[in-house]
Design a protein around this motif. Structure first.
Motif, PDB file in Angstrom:
ATOM      1  N   LEU A 150      43.714  39.362  46.355  1.00 17.06           N
ATOM      2  CA  LEU A 150      45.119  38.978  46.186  1.00 17.06           C
ATOM      3  C   LEU A 150      45.694  39.421  44.840  1.00 17.06           C
ATOM      4  O   LEU A 150      46.852  39.116  44.532  1.00 17.06           O
ATOM      5  CB  LEU A 150      45.275  37.463  46.341  1.00 17.06           C
ATOM      6  CG  LEU A 150      45.010  36.908  47.748  1.00 17.06           C
ATOM      7  CD1 LEU A 150      45.086  35.395  47.751  1.00 17.06           C
ATOM      8  CD2 LEU A 150      46.011  37.491  48.751  1.00 17.06           C
ATOM      9  N   GLY A 151      44.891  40.128  44.048  1.00 15.54           N
ATOM     10  CA  GLY A 151      45.392  40.646  42.778  1.00 15.54           C
ATOM     11  C   GLY A 151      45.435  39.625  41.653  1.00 15.54           C
ATOM     12  O   GLY A 151      46.102  39.856  40.634  1.00 15.54           O
ATOM     13  N   MET A 152      44.730  38.516  41.797  1.00 17.69           N
ATOM     14  CA  MET A 152      44.718  37.504  40.748  1.00 17.69           C
ATOM     15  C   MET A 152      43.708  37.844  39.646  1.00 17.69           C
ATOM     16  O   MET A 152      43.773  37.301  38.545  1.00 17.69           O
ATOM     17  CB  MET A 152      44.401  36.128  41.348  1.00 17.69           C
ATOM     18  CG  MET A 152      45.380  35.718  42.444  1.00 17.69           C
ATOM     19  SD  MET A 152      44.912  34.182  43.295  1.00 17.69           S
ATOM     20  CE  MET A 152      45.478  32.982  42.094  1.00 17.69           C
ATOM     21  N   LEU A 153      42.761  38.734  39.968  1.00 16.06           N
ATOM     22  CA  LEU A 153      41.775  39.194  39.000  1.00 16.06           C
ATOM     23  C   LEU A 153      42.028  40.656  38.663  1.00 16.06           C
ATOM     24  O   LEU A 153      42.635  41.393  39.460  1.00 16.06           O
ATOM     25  CB  LEU A 153      40.356  39.042  39.562  1.00 16.06           C
ATOM     26  CG  LEU A 153      39.931  37.628  39.972  1.00 16.06           C
ATOM     27  CD1 LEU A 153      38.529  37.653  40.562  1.00 16.06           C
ATOM     28  CD2 LEU A 153      40.002  36.680  38.786  1.00 16.06           C
ATOM     29  N   HIS A 154      41.570  41.057  37.487  1.00 17.87           N
ATOM     30  CA  HIS A 154      41.712  42.451  37.068  1.00 17.87           C
ATOM     31  C   HIS A 154      41.086  43.370  38.113  1.00 17.87           C
ATOM     32  O   HIS A 154      40.057  43.060  38.711  1.00 17.87           O
ATOM     33  CB  HIS A 154      41.033  42.649  35.711  1.00 17.87           C
ATOM     34  CG  HIS A 154      41.343  43.968  35.080  1.00 17.87           C
ATOM     35  ND1 HIS A 154      40.680  45.131  35.426  1.00 17.87           N
ATOM     36  CD2 HIS A 154      42.253  44.310  34.125  1.00 17.87           C
ATOM     37  CE1 HIS A 154      41.160  46.123  34.713  1.00 17.87           C
ATOM     38  NE2 HIS A 154      42.114  45.665  33.915  1.00 17.87           N
TER      39      HIS A 154
END
Length: 232
Positions: A150-154
């Motif tokens: 979901l793009g919450m982490l690098h």
């Protein structure tokens, strides 16, 4: 023939339920005895008597004393897996990660007198090569994979390594709590601090500030809970 197959299936189901009930009674009796008695004084015979089964049944359904203690922790993990299944991780992976930690802390704290002894013993068993029936870190690995998707982490972050690190932080807080180096509040704060600091290190740019703020809040709670001082 069909009637025989149905009868056999019913008998197997009854046997399975009977084993499950007796196993649950054995684990419940183990924790009940450990709430008031030192672990070294709680024998298989005492546990069997409290559960209303023969000592041989304890060995047959669960195993020797070491396996019995590991099974007490396995029971907590199984309840967490069931809980996670009911909370789809892709809806909010970070909330799911926090939920796992808070539920894990509560499961141990709610029966603290017993689980402090169990956790300390299991720590020694782990060093001797014994293991739980499942890898507890997989709970956090699952949600970190979802957070990464979901793009919450690098983008370059490894969600498997991150999930395992979150678990290691929780494990450290758990053992410190079991050794009475952390109070109940300190345990919760330290376990969450491990989550937020890992996420602050590997969070995507749009999330990092929020994770850092949460890490700072949990650090303040650790200090307020007397982190590092014996709790008596």
């Amino acid at each position: 023939m069909a009637g025989q197959e149905v009868g056999t299936s019913i008998e197997a189901s009854v046997r399975h339920r009977s084993k499950a009930r007796r196993r649950a009674a054995i684990l419940d009796s183990t924790l009940t005895l450990l709430r008031t008695a030192p672990i070294d004084t709680v024998s298989i015979e005492a546990i069997a008597a409290a559960a209303g089964v023969a000592p041989a049944t304890v060995y047959n359904l669960i195993g020797p004393r070491d396996r019995l203690l590991l099974a007490c922790v396995d029971e907590v993990l199984e309840s967490l897996v069931d809980d996670l299944v009911q909370h789809p991780v892709h809806d909010d992976p970070v909330a799911a990660a926090q939920h796992i930690i808070e539920r894990s802390c509560a499961a141990f704290i709610d029966d603290g007198d017993a689980f402090r002894q169990v956790v300390t013993a299991v720590n020694g068993l782990s060093r001797a090569g014994a293991s739980l029936s499942m890898d507890p870190s997989q709970l956090q690995v699952t949600v970190m994979r979802a957070a990464h998707e979901l793009g919450m982490l690098h983008e370059a972050a490894d969600p498997v390594a991150i999930g395992r690190q979150v678990f290691l932080s929780f494990n450290g807080a758990l053992f410190a709590w079991a050794a009475r180096q952390l109070s109940d509040d300190g345990f919760r704060a330290a376990a969450l601090h491990g989550l937020w600091t890992v996420l602050a290190a590997f969070g995507a740019s749009g999330w990092r500030d929020e994770f850092l703020e949460l890490a700072q809040e949990s650090a303040a709670r650790m200090v307020a809970a007397g982190y590092g001082r014996p709790t008596g």
